[in-house]
Scaffold this motif. Structure first.
Motif, PDB file in Angstrom:
ATOM      1  N   ARG A 125       5.069  -0.460  11.674  1.00  0.00           N
ATOM      2  CA  ARG A 125       3.943  -0.682  12.567  1.00  0.00           C
ATOM      3  C   ARG A 125       2.628  -0.668  11.788  1.00  0.00           C
ATOM      4  NH1 ARG A 125       3.310   3.722  16.206  1.00  0.00           N
ATOM      5  NH2 ARG A 125       5.458   3.405  16.854  1.00  0.00           N
ATOM      6  N   ALA A 126       2.532   0.212  10.829  1.00  0.00           N
ATOM      7  CA  ALA A 126       1.307   0.267  10.020  1.00  0.00           C
ATOM      8  C   ALA A 126       1.107  -1.045   9.278  1.00  0.00           C
ATOM      9  CB  ALA A 126       1.390   1.424   9.034  1.00  0.00           C
ATOM     10  N   GLY A 127       2.206  -1.557   8.707  1.00  0.00           N
ATOM     11  CA  GLY A 127       2.123  -2.823   7.978  1.00  0.00           C
ATOM     12  C   GLY A 127       1.642  -3.930   8.888  1.00  0.00           C
ATOM     13  N   LYS A 128       2.195  -3.962  10.090  1.00  0.00           N
ATOM     14  CA  LYS A 128       1.851  -5.038  11.002  1.00  0.00           C
ATOM     15  C   LYS A 128       0.386  -4.955  11.424  1.00  0.00           C
ATOM     16  CE  LYS A 128       3.999  -7.066  14.882  1.00  0.00           C
ATOM     17  NZ  LYS A 128       4.581  -6.629  16.134  1.00  0.00           N
ATOM     18  N   THR A 183       0.833  -1.200   0.000  1.00  0.00           N
ATOM     19  CA  THR A 183       0.000   0.000   0.000  1.00  0.00           C
ATOM     20  C   THR A 183       0.867   1.250   0.000  1.00  0.00           C
ATOM     21  OG1 THR A 183      -1.372  -1.289   1.492  1.00  0.00           O
ATOM     22  CG2 THR A 183      -2.037   0.979   1.095  1.00  0.00           C
ATOM     23  N   GLN A 184       0.568   2.136  -0.898  1.00  0.00           N
ATOM     24  CA  GLN A 184       1.240   3.437  -0.907  1.00  0.00           C
ATOM     25  C   GLN A 184       0.342   4.417  -0.168  1.00  0.00           C
ATOM     26  OE1 GLN A 184       4.035   3.891  -2.996  1.00  0.00           O
ATOM     27  NE2 GLN A 184       3.856   2.266  -4.529  1.00  0.00           N
ATOM     28  N   VAL A 185       0.899   5.091   0.827  1.00  0.00           N
ATOM     29  CA  VAL A 185       0.069   6.011   1.598  1.00  0.00           C
ATOM     30  C   VAL A 185       0.765   7.360   1.727  1.00  0.00           C
ATOM     31  CG1 VAL A 185      -1.010   4.190   2.947  1.00  0.00           C
ATOM     32  CG2 VAL A 185       1.068   5.270   3.779  1.00  0.00           C
ATOM     33  N   GLY A 186      -0.032   8.349   2.117  1.00  0.00           N
ATOM     34  CA  GLY A 186       0.536   9.635   2.475  1.00  0.00           C
ATOM     35  C   GLY A 186       0.191   9.881   3.935  1.00  0.00           C
ATOM     36  N   GLU A 243      -2.706  -7.626  10.675  1.00  0.00           N
ATOM     37  CA  GLU A 243      -3.552  -8.237  11.703  1.00  0.00           C
ATOM     38  C   GLU A 243      -5.025  -8.000  11.421  1.00  0.00           C
ATOM     39  OE1 GLU A 243      -2.258  -6.561  15.343  1.00  0.00           O
ATOM     40  OE2 GLU A 243      -0.336  -7.638  15.275  1.00  0.00           O
ATOM     41  N   ARG A 244      -5.331  -6.787  10.996  1.00  0.00           N
ATOM     42  CA  ARG A 244      -6.755  -6.474  10.789  1.00  0.00           C
ATOM     43  C   ARG A 244      -7.326  -7.244   9.604  1.00  0.00           C
ATOM     44  NH1 ARG A 244      -6.030  -0.044  11.352  1.00  0.00           N
ATOM     45  NH2 ARG A 244      -5.150  -0.045  13.445  1.00  0.00           N
ATOM     46  N   ILE A 245      -6.529  -7.346   8.535  1.00  0.00           N
ATOM     47  CA  ILE A 245      -7.025  -8.114   7.382  1.00  0.00           C
ATOM     48  C   ILE A 245      -7.265  -9.556   7.811  1.00  0.00           C
ATOM     49  CG2 ILE A 245      -6.455  -8.988   5.092  1.00  0.00           C
ATOM     50  CD1 ILE A 245      -4.837  -6.481   4.620  1.00  0.00           C
ATOM     51  N   LEU A 246      -6.286 -10.107   8.527  1.00  0.00           N
ATOM     52  CA  LEU A 246      -6.408 -11.503   8.942  1.00  0.00           C
ATOM     53  C   LEU A 246      -7.616 -11.693   9.852  1.00  0.00           C
ATOM     54  CD1 LEU A 246      -4.840 -14.023   8.330  1.00  0.00           C
ATOM     55  CD2 LEU A 246      -3.657 -13.755  10.509  1.00  0.00           C
ATOM     56  N   SER A 247      -7.853 -10.717  10.723  1.00  0.00           N
ATOM     57  CA  SER A 247      -8.939 -10.922  11.677  1.00  0.00           C
ATOM     58  C   SER A 247     -10.296 -10.892  10.973  1.00  0.00           C
ATOM     59  CB  SER A 247      -8.855  -9.901  12.807  1.00  0.00           C
ATOM     60  OG  SER A 247      -9.632  -8.781  12.502  1.00  0.00           O
ATOM     61  N   ILE A 248     -10.439 -10.043   9.949  1.00  0.00           N
ATOM     62  CA  ILE A 248     -11.737 -10.047   9.262  1.00  0.00           C
ATOM     63  C   ILE A 248     -11.907 -11.330   8.443  1.00  0.00           C
ATOM     64  CG2 ILE A 248     -10.868  -8.509   7.431  1.00  0.00           C
ATOM     65  CD1 ILE A 248     -14.484  -8.955   8.473  1.00  0.00           C
ATOM     66  N   SER A 253       1.642  -7.705   4.858  1.00  0.00           N
ATOM     67  CA  SER A 253       1.328  -6.353   4.391  1.00  0.00           C
ATOM     68  C   SER A 253       2.547  -5.461   4.445  1.00  0.00           C
ATOM     69  CB  SER A 253       0.246  -5.730   5.258  1.00  0.00           C
ATOM     70  OG  SER A 253      -0.925  -6.446   5.119  1.00  0.00           O
ATOM     71  N   LYS A 254       2.616  -4.590   3.467  1.00  0.00           N
ATOM     72  CA  LYS A 254       3.711  -3.640   3.438  1.00  0.00           C
ATOM     73  C   LYS A 254       3.103  -2.265   3.191  1.00  0.00           C
ATOM     74  CE  LYS A 254       8.152  -3.075   1.248  1.00  0.00           C
ATOM     75  NZ  LYS A 254       8.898  -3.347   0.039  1.00  0.00           N
ATOM     76  N   VAL A 255       3.454  -1.322   4.041  1.00  0.00           N
ATOM     77  CA  VAL A 255       2.925   0.025   3.866  1.00  0.00           C
ATOM     78  C   VAL A 255       4.095   0.944   3.536  1.00  0.00           C
ATOM     79  CG1 VAL A 255       1.786   1.952   4.996  1.00  0.00           C
ATOM     80  CG2 VAL A 255       0.997  -0.373   5.415  1.00  0.00           C
ATOM     81  N   ILE A 256       3.953   1.735   2.516  1.00  0.00           N
ATOM     82  CA  ILE A 256       5.031   2.646   2.124  1.00  0.00           C
ATOM     83  C   ILE A 256       4.517   4.067   2.236  1.00  0.00           C
ATOM     84  CG2 ILE A 256       6.574   3.338   0.259  1.00  0.00           C
ATOM     85  CD1 ILE A 256       6.042   0.419  -0.829  1.00  0.00           C
TER      86      ILE A 256
END
Lengths: 381, 368
Positions: free
Chosen positions: A305-308, A280-283, A312-317, A364-367
């Motif tokens: 931390r965002a990636g982690k 995910t590319q974020v600002g 977790e949230r994706i997995l939990s849903i 997940s990877k957040v950039i």
């Protein structure tokens, strides 16, 4: 002389062809339908259809067009659609309708009986948005007046077009819904619609997802959960990702710029596993704490931390849908069908059960691409 | 009988539009789900030997059409009887094409207009163009072909953003057998119908042009049908396509470019009118020519109007409804058309080869 007679005769024949269109109708002979709500009727086995009709009379006076609400019960949708003529006196014009709202009761009983007409008939278009009402009836939702547009159904359509900035509800047109019903290894879903009340003014709010198993609704997930569900489906286009600080309090908002999700079924130790990789590319758009965002290093920590958290949230849903609903709204079955046709033949008969026991791994990877106009958090001295 | 000659390019255009025919809107037989397009490619390969036979027949009998060939090979009585079968086949095929158009307008475009009306409009146009002669048909086909290709390209370009390529996977989902069955179906509803063109081959002057015309048109029409099939498949998915009566119309209705360019499906129906028009006209031409040959008329023109009106009327009652139409064209047609498309031409070719080699033998013998 003969020539003249023949000419006159031909001209007379030509008159037949200028009598006009076969089924010609003026605009004021039709009522334009903006939205449809479908509820259960009062007596057993009956349906009740509410239509929102654009009031063309008011529109003439250069004020925004108003709407009128009509409800009628009957045994089939088409019977009602024609029956409404006995109230309006005008034939309904369906191809401009934008939204179809089903009540939860109807959705739980099975939707095929209510949407087939819409998909089959040539008066309707199958690119309307479909919703499930979380309120008691669909009628109360369709009868609301809206904030931005004078006609609720058009406002709902507008919401769906802007939904990519929120990503808390799936955008589903009726053909897409039917597509999912028919495709093997994929389950249908529809956005939920609430009444949001404020200062005694009621508005429609779209948030959350109704999950269907076959054509029957089996449960709902919230707007927040929907966002992570869309991550797993690679359908996220925007929205906000919140991240906690060290203490576990929500402190950062990241705006999702783009996202790429890759889902891959693999065999590991004789067991089928779905591997989900998101990038995910974020600002960075909001920092609610004076600490923790001061230098380049803190950016890396935040990304991690965002990636982690996202993971977790994706997995939990996914786990929740697996455990509670056994409905593969993520389309994992379709993927197995496409990538491993041999395996699919074995599991497809009992896919609901197989799905709920499926092993899922999320990575997940957040950039963080930008930090807005400021480069650090607001410092207090 | 005055001789009509049309250039190769015109003939190719007529053949392409004829072959594309109704399949661009009806879609192809679809038991094989997402492997339909493979079935189409197979059908294109399968038709090659058939084309070689047709082209060879043209070389053996230059300047003659199907009915001349039949009469020349089988003699006056038997040849005429088989000619009657082909007249029926062309007549029936033209009526079917008109009927598909009628069903389309009744179920989608003009729902409250009786079906006879659009069929009559198109049918009268067909009668007119056939009466005007095959040259007119050829010229209009050339223009209309360009138009058809352009519309197809535009729709394809506009739908690119809605294509979902994963629908192609897994290949051969429904098994090889269903693909082969679809291959036969596709073969008979599209390419193998080229036998009708043989009925208009007397209008080509060039002896060697037969192969060029047939190969060229199979290739071009194959590309057109392939692009439409792939577009429908990738846009709608195999399950939905199989449920639709007119998949191309629905896939065009899904096009929405920036909420601005949408609801263009009715414009795409123009292509359908074009292909049906050419197909029905050619069938009418061939049927009329056949009648003229069998009954030794001076010109085929004297029977065009009668045949055409009968064709329109026949189209009106040939099926009861659209379900029957689909059942016939997907399940029965391939068996019904097989003798016309393959068996009779094959026998004709073998007999013709024997006859020609014998007469050469005789010539050599008489010279000695």
């Amino acid at each position: 002389m003969l020539k003249k007679v023949i000419l006159a005769f031909i001209s007379l024949i030509l008159l037949i062809s200028v009598t006009g269109c076969w089924n010609y109708s003026e605009v004021d002979d039709i009522s334009i339908v903006a939205g449809v709500g479908i509820d259960k009727g009062e007596s057993e086995g009956e349906l009740s259809v509410t239509v929102e009709i654009v009031d063309t009379k008011e529109g003439m006076k250069s004020s925004p067009a108003g709407f009128k609400i009509l409800t009628l019960s009957g045994k089939t949708i088409f019977e009602i659609a024609r029956g409404i003529i006995s109230i309006t006196g005008k034939k309904l014009f369906w191809s401009h309708s934008k939204a179809i709202v089903l009540s939860e009761e109807v959705a739980r009983e099975g939707v095929i009986k209510v949407i087939d007409w819409y998909n089959r008939d040539t008066e309707t278009r199958s690119d309307v948005y479909i919703f499930v009402s979380k309120e008691k009836t669909a009628k109360e939702v369709i009868s609301l007046s809206s904030v931005t547009e004078s006609i609720t159904a058009f406002a709902l359509a507008q919401q769906m077009r802007s939904e990519k900035n929120v990503s808390t509800a799936p955008v589903v047109e009726i053909w897409d819904f039917i597509d999912k019903l028919e495709a093997s290894g994929e389950f249908a879903m529809a956005p939920l619609i609430y009444i949001h009340e404020q200062n005694k003014i009621k508005n429609a709010r779209v948030s959350g997802t109704a999950i269907f198993s076959m054509d029957k609704m089996v449960g709902t997930i919230s707007g927040e959960e929907t966002k992570y569900m869309l991550f797993a489906k690679d359908q996220i286009q925007g929205g906000v990702l919140t991240v906690n600080d060290k203490q576990g309090k929500t402190a950062f908002s990241l705006e999702i710029l783009s996202n790429k999700t890759k889902v891959k079924p693999v065999w590991i130790d004789g067991k089928l596993q779905m591997q989900i990789n998101t990038e995910t590319q974020v600002g960075l758009d909001e920092v609610m704490t004076p600490e923790e965002f001061n230098n380049i290093n803190s950016k890396n920590v935040l990304e991690e931390r965002a990636g982690k958290e996202l993971q977790e949230r994706i997995l939990s849903i996914i786990h929740r849908v697996q455990k509670d609903y056994h409905a593969d709204i993520f389309g994992f079955g379709e993927l197995i069908h496409e990538r491993m046709p041999q395996t699919w033949k074995k599991v497809k008969e009992n896919w609901g059960q197989e799905f709920s026991e499926l092993d899922v791994v999320v990575n997940s990877k957040v950039i963080i691409k930008s930090s807005g106009q400021t480069s650090r958090s607001i410092q207090t001295h | 009988m005055n001789k009509e000659i049309i250039p190769v390019g015109h003939m190719i255009s007529v053949t392409v539009l004829f072959t594309v025919g109704t399949s661009i809107f009806m879609g192809l037989p679809g038991q094989s789900g997402n492997s339909k397009w493979i079935a189409l490619l197979f059908a294109m390969v399968l038709v090659v030997p058939l084309i070689l036979i047709y082209a060879r027949l043209h070389v053996l009998f230059p300047g003659k059409d199907l009915f001349d060939m039949l009469i020349a090979v089988y003699g006056r009585v038997l040849g005429r009887m088989i000619s009657c079968l082909y007249i029926w086949y062309a007549f029936h095929l033209g009526a079917l094409a008109l009927r598909v158009f009628g069903e389309f307008s009744r179920s989608v475009a003009l729902t409250e207009t009786p079906m006879l009306v659009p069929m009559l409009c198109l049918g009268l146009l067909c009668i007119w163009v056939v009466k005007a002669g095959i040259e007119v048909l050829g010229r209009s086909a050339k223009l209309l072909l360009l138009f058809t290709i352009a519309v197809n390209l535009i729709i394809f370009t506009l739908s690119i953003s809605k294509l979902e390529y994963h629908h192609l996977l897994p290949l051969f989902d429904k098994g090889l057998q269903s693909v082969l069955s679809d291959t036969m179906g596709t073969f008979s509803v599209t390419f193998a119908e080229i036998i009708i063109i043989l009925g208009a081959f007397s209008t080509i002057s060039n002896k060697a042009a037969g192969k060029k015309i047939l190969f060229g048109s199979v290739l071009i029409s194959g590309m057109i049908i392939l692009s439409a099939t792939l577009r429908n498949l990738l846009m709608l998915g195999p399950e939905v396509v199989s449920s639709l009566n007119f998949p191309s119309y629905v896939s065009a209705s899904r096009i929405n470019v920036g909420d601005f360019l949408s609801r263009i499906e009715a414009s795409t129906a123009v292509v359908f009118v074009i292909t049906t028009f050419i197909k029905a006209s050619l069938c009418l031409y061939v049927a009329s020519c056949g009648v003229a040959k069998v009954f030794k008329l001076k010109s085929y023109r004297s029977v065009v109007l009668q045949m055409g009106l009968l064709m329109i009327y026949f189209a009106d009652f040939v099926y009861k409804d659209i379900m029957e139409m689909q059942y016939f064209s997907y399940h029965i047609y391939k068996i019904y058309a097989f003798p016309f498309q393959v068996i009779i031409p094959l026998v004709l070719w073998i007999c013709a080869e024997i006859m020609v080699s014998r007469s050469k033998h005789k010539q050599v013998a008489s010279q000695q």
